[in-house]
Design a protein around this motif. Structure first.
Motif, PDB file in Angstrom:
ATOM      1  N   LYS A  27       4.510   0.567   0.416  1.00 36.65           N
ATOM      2  CA  LYS A  27       4.983  -0.060   1.650  1.00 36.65           C
ATOM      3  C   LYS A  27       4.496  -1.517   1.659  1.00 36.65           C
ATOM      4  O   LYS A  27       3.312  -1.777   1.401  1.00 36.65           O
ATOM      5  CB  LYS A  27       4.386   0.712   2.831  1.00 36.65           C
ATOM      6  CG  LYS A  27       4.960   0.301   4.161  1.00 36.65           C
ATOM      7  CD  LYS A  27       4.408   1.196   5.257  1.00 36.65           C
ATOM      8  CE  LYS A  27       4.478   0.477   6.576  1.00 36.65           C
ATOM      9  NZ  LYS A  27       3.554   0.986   7.552  1.00 36.65           N
ATOM     10  N   ALA A  44       0.888  -7.827  16.703  1.00 35.08           N
ATOM     11  CA  ALA A  44       1.078  -6.447  17.154  1.00 35.08           C
ATOM     12  C   ALA A  44       0.333  -5.474  16.251  1.00 35.08           C
ATOM     13  O   ALA A  44       0.091  -5.768  15.076  1.00 35.08           O
ATOM     14  CB  ALA A  44       2.567  -6.127  17.149  1.00 35.08           C
ATOM     15  N   SER A  45      -0.007  -4.330  16.802  1.00 30.67           N
ATOM     16  CA  SER A  45      -0.714  -3.308  16.041  1.00 30.67           C
ATOM     17  C   SER A  45       0.093  -2.946  14.786  1.00 30.67           C
ATOM     18  O   SER A  45       1.302  -2.762  14.854  1.00 30.67           O
ATOM     19  CB  SER A  45      -0.876  -2.084  16.948  1.00 30.67           C
ATOM     20  OG  SER A  45      -1.594  -1.126  16.277  1.00 30.67           O
ATOM     21  N   GLY A  46      -0.597  -2.923  13.654  1.00 34.37           N
ATOM     22  CA  GLY A  46       0.064  -2.533  12.402  1.00 34.37           C
ATOM     23  C   GLY A  46       0.719  -3.691  11.656  1.00 34.37           C
ATOM     24  O   GLY A  46       1.350  -3.479  10.620  1.00 34.37           O
ATOM     25  N   CYS A  47       0.557  -4.931  12.143  1.00 31.86           N
ATOM     26  CA  CYS A  47       1.245  -6.060  11.479  1.00 31.86           C
ATOM     27  C   CYS A  47       0.501  -6.520  10.228  1.00 31.86           C
ATOM     28  O   CYS A  47       1.022  -7.332   9.472  1.00 31.86           O
ATOM     29  CB  CYS A  47       1.458  -7.220  12.444  1.00 31.86           C
ATOM     30  SG  CYS A  47      -0.063  -8.085  12.865  1.00 31.86           S
ATOM     31  N   GLY A  48      -0.729  -6.040  10.009  1.00 33.86           N
ATOM     32  CA  GLY A  48      -1.423  -6.359   8.760  1.00 33.86           C
ATOM     33  C   GLY A  48      -2.672  -7.208   8.910  1.00 33.86           C
ATOM     34  O   GLY A  48      -3.204  -7.707   7.918  1.00 33.86           O
ATOM     35  N   LYS A  49      -3.207  -7.334  10.117  1.00 31.62           N
ATOM     36  CA  LYS A  49      -4.370  -8.212  10.348  1.00 31.62           C
ATOM     37  C   LYS A  49      -5.599  -7.721   9.565  1.00 31.62           C
ATOM     38  O   LYS A  49      -6.242  -8.491   8.843  1.00 31.62           O
ATOM     39  CB  LYS A  49      -4.706  -8.290  11.854  1.00 31.62           C
ATOM     40  CG  LYS A  49      -3.562  -8.783  12.713  1.00 31.62           C
ATOM     41  CD  LYS A  49      -3.918  -8.810  14.184  1.00 31.62           C
ATOM     42  CE  LYS A  49      -4.204  -7.474  14.808  1.00 31.62           C
ATOM     43  NZ  LYS A  49      -3.051  -6.557  14.900  1.00 31.62           N
ATOM     44  N   THR A  50      -5.923  -6.433   9.731  1.00 27.07           N
ATOM     45  CA  THR A  50      -7.102  -5.889   9.048  1.00 27.07           C
ATOM     46  C   THR A  50      -6.904  -5.924   7.539  1.00 27.07           C
ATOM     47  O   THR A  50      -7.835  -6.229   6.784  1.00 27.07           O
ATOM     48  CB  THR A  50      -7.363  -4.437   9.522  1.00 27.07           C
ATOM     49  OG1 THR A  50      -7.603  -4.487  10.929  1.00 27.07           O
ATOM     50  CG2 THR A  50      -8.550  -3.817   8.830  1.00 27.07           C
ATOM     51  N   THR A  51      -5.677  -5.649   7.099  1.00 29.90           N
ATOM     52  CA  THR A  51      -5.397  -5.693   5.651  1.00 29.90           C
ATOM     53  C   THR A  51      -5.649  -7.102   5.112  1.00 29.90           C
ATOM     54  O   THR A  51      -6.212  -7.262   4.026  1.00 29.90           O
ATOM     55  CB  THR A  51      -3.938  -5.263   5.383  1.00 29.90           C
ATOM     56  OG1 THR A  51      -3.741  -3.980   5.946  1.00 29.90           O
ATOM     57  CG2 THR A  51      -3.636  -5.221   3.898  1.00 29.90           C
ATOM     58  N   ILE A 101       2.949  -4.549   3.093  1.00 29.22           N
ATOM     59  CA  ILE A 101       2.080  -4.765   4.257  1.00 29.22           C
ATOM     60  C   ILE A 101       1.955  -6.267   4.527  1.00 29.22           C
ATOM     61  O   ILE A 101       2.063  -6.706   5.660  1.00 29.22           O
ATOM     62  CB  ILE A 101       0.667  -4.168   4.031  1.00 29.22           C
ATOM     63  CG1 ILE A 101       0.761  -2.717   3.535  1.00 29.22           C
ATOM     64  CG2 ILE A 101      -0.178  -4.274   5.292  1.00 29.22           C
ATOM     65  CD1 ILE A 101       1.316  -1.729   4.494  1.00 29.22           C
ATOM     66  N   LEU A 147       0.870  -1.176   0.000  1.00 29.10           N
ATOM     67  CA  LEU A 147       0.000   0.000   0.000  1.00 29.10           C
ATOM     68  C   LEU A 147       0.905   1.223   0.000  1.00 29.10           C
ATOM     69  O   LEU A 147       1.785   1.337   0.875  1.00 29.10           O
ATOM     70  CB  LEU A 147      -0.918   0.007   1.231  1.00 29.10           C
ATOM     71  CG  LEU A 147      -1.951  -1.129   1.308  1.00 29.10           C
ATOM     72  CD1 LEU A 147      -2.672  -1.111   2.646  1.00 29.10           C
ATOM     73  CD2 LEU A 147      -2.973  -1.025   0.180  1.00 29.10           C
ATOM     74  N   GLN A 148       0.713   2.081  -0.935  1.00 28.39           N
ATOM     75  CA  GLN A 148       1.573   3.270  -1.101  1.00 28.39           C
ATOM     76  C   GLN A 148       3.048   2.885  -1.015  1.00 28.39           C
ATOM     77  O   GLN A 148       3.811   3.445  -0.219  1.00 28.39           O
ATOM     78  CB  GLN A 148       1.220   4.320  -0.050  1.00 28.39           C
ATOM     79  CG  GLN A 148      -0.163   4.880  -0.270  1.00 28.39           C
ATOM     80  CD  GLN A 148      -0.619   5.785   0.865  1.00 28.39           C
ATOM     81  OE1 GLN A 148       0.068   5.973   1.851  1.00 28.39           O
ATOM     82  NE2 GLN A 148      -1.804   6.331   0.707  1.00 28.39           N
ATOM     83  N   HIS A 203      -7.050  -8.520  19.909  1.00 27.12           N
ATOM     84  CA  HIS A 203      -5.798  -8.175  20.597  1.00 27.12           C
ATOM     85  C   HIS A 203      -5.665  -8.982  21.874  1.00 27.12           C
ATOM     86  O   HIS A 203      -4.705  -8.829  22.614  1.00 27.12           O
ATOM     87  CB  HIS A 203      -5.786  -6.677  20.943  1.00 27.12           C
ATOM     88  CG  HIS A 203      -5.423  -5.836  19.782  1.00 27.12           C
ATOM     89  ND1 HIS A 203      -6.314  -5.043  19.127  1.00 27.12           N
ATOM     90  CD2 HIS A 203      -4.254  -5.708  19.114  1.00 27.12           C
ATOM     91  CE1 HIS A 203      -5.711  -4.445  18.107  1.00 27.12           C
ATOM     92  NE2 HIS A 203      -4.466  -4.844  18.090  1.00 27.12           N
TER      93      HIS A 203
HETATM   94  N1  LIG Z   1      -4.767   2.515   2.792  1.00 26.55           N
HETATM   95  C1  LIG Z   1      -3.547   2.408   3.292  1.00 26.55           C
HETATM   96  N2  LIG Z   1      -2.506   3.048   2.728  1.00 26.55           N
HETATM   97  C2  LIG Z   1      -1.251   2.930   3.234  1.00 26.55           C
HETATM   98  N3  LIG Z   1      -0.943   2.198   4.306  1.00 26.55           N
HETATM   99  C3  LIG Z   1      -1.915   1.551   4.917  1.00 26.55           C
HETATM  100  C4  LIG Z   1      -3.282   1.615   4.465  1.00 26.55           C
HETATM  101  N4  LIG Z   1      -4.047   0.853   5.283  1.00 26.55           N
HETATM  102  C5  LIG Z   1      -3.206   0.334   6.208  1.00 26.55           C
HETATM  103  N5  LIG Z   1      -1.943   0.754   5.995  1.00 26.55           N
HETATM  104  C6  LIG Z   1      -0.757   0.385   6.784  1.00 26.55           C
HETATM  105  O1  LIG Z   1      -0.671  -1.011   6.760  1.00 26.55           O
HETATM  106  C7  LIG Z   1      -0.140  -1.503   7.980  1.00 26.55           C
HETATM  107  C8  LIG Z   1      -1.046  -2.612   8.497  1.00 26.55           C
HETATM  108  O2  LIG Z   1      -2.292  -2.046   8.854  1.00 26.55           O
HETATM  109  P1  LIG Z   1      -3.474  -2.945   9.422  1.00 26.55           P
HETATM  110  O3  LIG Z   1      -4.621  -2.031   9.735  1.00 26.55           O
HETATM  111  O4  LIG Z   1      -3.701  -4.065   8.492  1.00 26.55           O
HETATM  112  O5  LIG Z   1      -2.797  -3.499  10.752  1.00 26.55           O
HETATM  113  P2  LIG Z   1      -3.466  -4.259  11.987  1.00 26.55           P
HETATM  114  O6  LIG Z   1      -2.574  -5.393  12.307  1.00 26.55           O
HETATM  115  O7  LIG Z   1      -4.898  -4.562  11.699  1.00 26.55           O
HETATM  116  O8  LIG Z   1      -3.359  -3.135  13.106  1.00 26.55           O
HETATM  117  P3  LIG Z   1      -4.311  -2.852  14.394  1.00 26.55           P
HETATM  118  O9  LIG Z   1      -4.162  -4.048  15.281  1.00 26.55           O
HETATM  119  O10 LIG Z   1      -3.689  -1.623  14.978  1.00 26.55           O
HETATM  120  O11 LIG Z   1      -5.713  -2.646  13.881  1.00 26.55           O
HETATM  121  C9  LIG Z   1      -0.012  -0.308   8.908  1.00 26.55           C
HETATM  122  O12 LIG Z   1       1.329   0.091   8.932  1.00 26.55           O
HETATM  123  C10 LIG Z   1      -0.887   0.735   8.254  1.00 26.55           C
HETATM  124  O13 LIG Z   1      -0.368   2.024   8.507  1.00 26.55           O
END
Ligand SMILES: Nc1ncnc2c1ncn2[C@@H]1O[C@H](COP(=O)(O)OP(=O)(O)OP(=O)(O)O)[C@@H](O)[C@H]1O
Length: 386
Positions: free
Chosen positions: A28, A49-56, A30, A25-26, A212
């Protein structure tokens, strides 16, 4: 980084297969060459951990995120397929995937009633069929009395039930839930988790939920996946992941214990891990035996505490922190005399600062005690990834 995913799975009933999934994404990275297979009917708890990519990962399976590389197959149907340097691509639209998603804030329609919210995904069915399905879901989810209520007239738990009814109405093959219990009052949470798990089992729904909280995985899921930096580190039954974590990162993230540094030495034919709390023998083929420094995972139940210090019982730790918990007093113990330094010296690199101990004994701050380690099921890990 290589994929470390292991699982005790039977290949005959696999519903979801994800192979070499990469998402940027952009610019980076993920998700990075992620593999996952999920059996039909299984509920998977995804932690990391927060930001590891679960929601993605959930958004990608649901069809909301563009895949850079990899394949996603659901019940034999390809949802995504994209090879590197190949323009041919399959990307099934979200509405054709038979994947339901429940968002953290439920994303219900405030201007529609409960009944209309549930009907949203099944508008193509006949009115009679819609009514039959809605009535059945309202009954199972104990929402019959709220059929004509608007969303703002419901409690958080009731709103969550509506979100679940709406997601289940089109009979998805896979249900994705992003932190479904985070907005629910702690007292209700456990009850609701048990109730919804039973419902998913009744509907034979395969599901992935993000959380979490590892305790939620034990209550709600059949499998657990630990994710870090866009990859799965371990995937197995929750009890196996917690009893046999496959890496320092998994054990540390799940807070399965605290860490005791050990120097690795060879004496005659024996490889020893020497710590400030004693020596332990290492299997010569273990990864720990190949390092100069390794870390013993000390689970609170493995610590033996002695407070009556006689002449032949020498103190080796002191109390640095005290708090009260459900499991009794929680202490952090620090090594005596030798303290960590930055950078570590020959003497200080085995020092420990925060060994966690739970005990009914009342100890005082700075009290000196003797700690020993039960020599059973010892797990050593190296900090660097394999
Ligand atoms: N649309 C986007 N454009 C650029 N980067 C993105 C986008 N959406 C998410 N990210 C980045 O992707 C990474 C993973 O995000 P994601 O929301 O999947 O993490 P997560 O594990 O679900 O985090 P959390 O537990 O905090 O919800 C993060 O670094 C976030 O900043």
């Amino acid at each position: 980084m290589t994929s470390l995913v292991t699982s005790t799975q039977d290949d005959t009933s696999i519903l979801l297969t994800i192979e070499k999934l990469s998402i940027k994404l952009q610019d980076k990275v993920i998700l990075s060459s992620l593999d996952l297979r999920l059996n039909e009917g299984d509920i998977l708890g995804l932690v990391g951990a927060s930001g590891c990519g679960k929601t993605t990962l959930l958004n990608t399976i649901a069809g909301f995120v563009k895949v850079n590389e990899g394949t996603i197959t659901l019940d034999g149907r390809i949802l995504n397929s994209k090879l590197a340097n190949n323009k041919d691509e399959i990307n099934l639209p979200a509405e054709q995937r038979q994947v339901g998603m429940i968002f953290q804030d439920y994303a219900l329609f405030p201007h529609l009633t409960v009944k209309e919210n549930i009907a949203f995904g099944i508008a193509k069915l006949s009115k009679a069929k819609q009514t039959q399905q809605i009535d059945q879901l309202l009954h199972i989810l104990k929402l019959t009395d709220y059929r004509d209520s608007y969303i703002h007239q419901l409690s958080g738990g009731q709103q969550q039930r509506v979100a679940i009814a709406r997601a289940l109405a089109p009979k998805p093959k896979l249900l994705l839930l992003d932190e479904p219990f985070s907005n629910i009052d702690a007292r209700l949470r456990n009850e609701l988790m048990v109730e919804i798990r039973l419902l998913l089992k009744e509907f034979k729904t395969t599901a992935i939920f993000v959380t979490h909280n590892k305790d939620e995985v034990f209550t709600f899921a059949d499998k657990m996946a630990v994710m870090s930096q866009g990859q799965l580190l371990q995937f197995d039954q929750p009890s196996i992941v917690c009893q046999q974590p496959n890496s320092y990162q998994v054990a540390d993230f799940l807070q399965l214990g605290s860490w005791l540094p050990c120097a690795v030495t060879t004496s005659l034919n024996t490889i020893l891990a020497t710590s400030l709390l004693g020596e332990f023998e290492l299997a010569s083929e273990s990864a720990a035996a190949q390092q100069a420094l390794t870390y013993l995972l000390v689970k609170p139940s493995q610590l033996i505490l002695t407070t009556d210090l006689a002449e032949n019982i020498i103190a080796n730790a002191q109390v640095e922190y005290i708090s009260m918990t459900e499991q009794g007093y929680h202490y952090h113990l620090q090594s005596l005399d030798t303290l960590p330094t930055d950078p570590p010296t020959q003497a200080s690199h085995l020092a420990f600062t925060k060994l966690s101990l739970y005990s009914d004994n009342i100890l005082n701050l700075k009290q000196k005690v003797r700690l020993d380690i039960k020599q059973e099921n010892l797990l050593f890990f190296n900090k660097s990834m394999a």
